[in-house]
Write an enzyme that holds these catalytic residues in place. Sequence first.
Site, short mmCIF file in Angstrom:
data_model
loop_
_atom_site.label_atom_id
_atom_site.label_comp_id
_atom_site.label_asym_id
_atom_site.label_seq_id
_atom_site.Cartn_x
_atom_site.Cartn_y
_atom_site.Cartn_z
CE LYS A 13 -2.09 0.45 3.92
NZ LYS A 13 -1.92 1.62 4.78
NE ARG A 88 -4.74 1.84 10.37
CZ ARG A 88 -3.48 2.05 10.55
NH1 ARG A 88 -3.04 2.58 11.67
NH2 ARG A 88 -2.59 1.73 9.62
NE ARG A 127 7.84 -6.84 6.97
CZ ARG A 127 6.98 -5.83 7.02
NH1 ARG A 127 6.75 -5.13 5.94
NH2 ARG A 127 6.37 -5.52 8.13
NE ARG A 160 8.63 -5.53 12.46
CZ ARG A 160 7.74 -4.58 12.35
NH1 ARG A 160 8.01 -3.37 12.74
NH2 ARG A 160 6.55 -4.81 11.82
NE ARG A 171 0.77 -6.51 11.82
CZ ARG A 171 1.81 -6.38 10.99
NH1 ARG A 171 2.67 -7.35 10.85
NH2 ARG A 171 1.97 -5.27 10.31
#
Length: 213
Positions: A13, A88, A127, A160, A171
């Site tokens: 995004k 949001r 990642r 992470r 999430r």
Amino acid sequence: MRIVMMGPPGSGKGTRAHIISELYGIPVITTGDMLRGAVREKTEYGLEAKVYMDRGDLVPDSIVNGIVKDRMGKPDLAKGFILDGFPRSVNQADALDEILKKKDVELTHVLSVVLSDKEIIERLSKRRSCPDCNEIYHLVSKPPKKEGICDKCGAKLILRKDDKKTVIRYRLLVYKETTHQLLERYEKMGLVVDTDGEIPFDELHDHLKKLLG
Ligand SMILES: [Zn+2]
């Protein structure tokens, strides 16, 4: 052009927002940047927000909405803007509608990045981040030169907590719950334009140009 970006974490995004910014010469504004800017300028809302941020708490909507309103009044947005990370919630979307109405302008697009959960999990779980300089790598698309080591500062790369599979699934769930209502609202207003999250980076420029006209 006044655009709201929507898309799950890891969907590309932010990358799309920056390409659109370059294409049309309009700034990307993120909630984080707006908050930090207001704190730096010591505005009324900025000072209030700082209390929450210093405690590590979420800044309440009433303050965020005020900061967005101040930001929307600045002259650099005369040609338009790309909002990334705001609204949001339905409450924030209401506030945005009101702010724009007062300025006598409307949103032109809500760009929704569409990507399967499977692909998002694949991207995020591969990642690796540098804990020292925050550089982000990807085991497939952007591996470090030396395995497990940051190219920039030599620190040992980490996965992470946010990027672990169970956390990613959580999430995504949170993302879907919060954005479902927003997308429905913007669908009704005829603003939603889908962009396929699997389009390769070097084709994005042309794709977005075609999409937005
Ligand atoms: Zn580093």
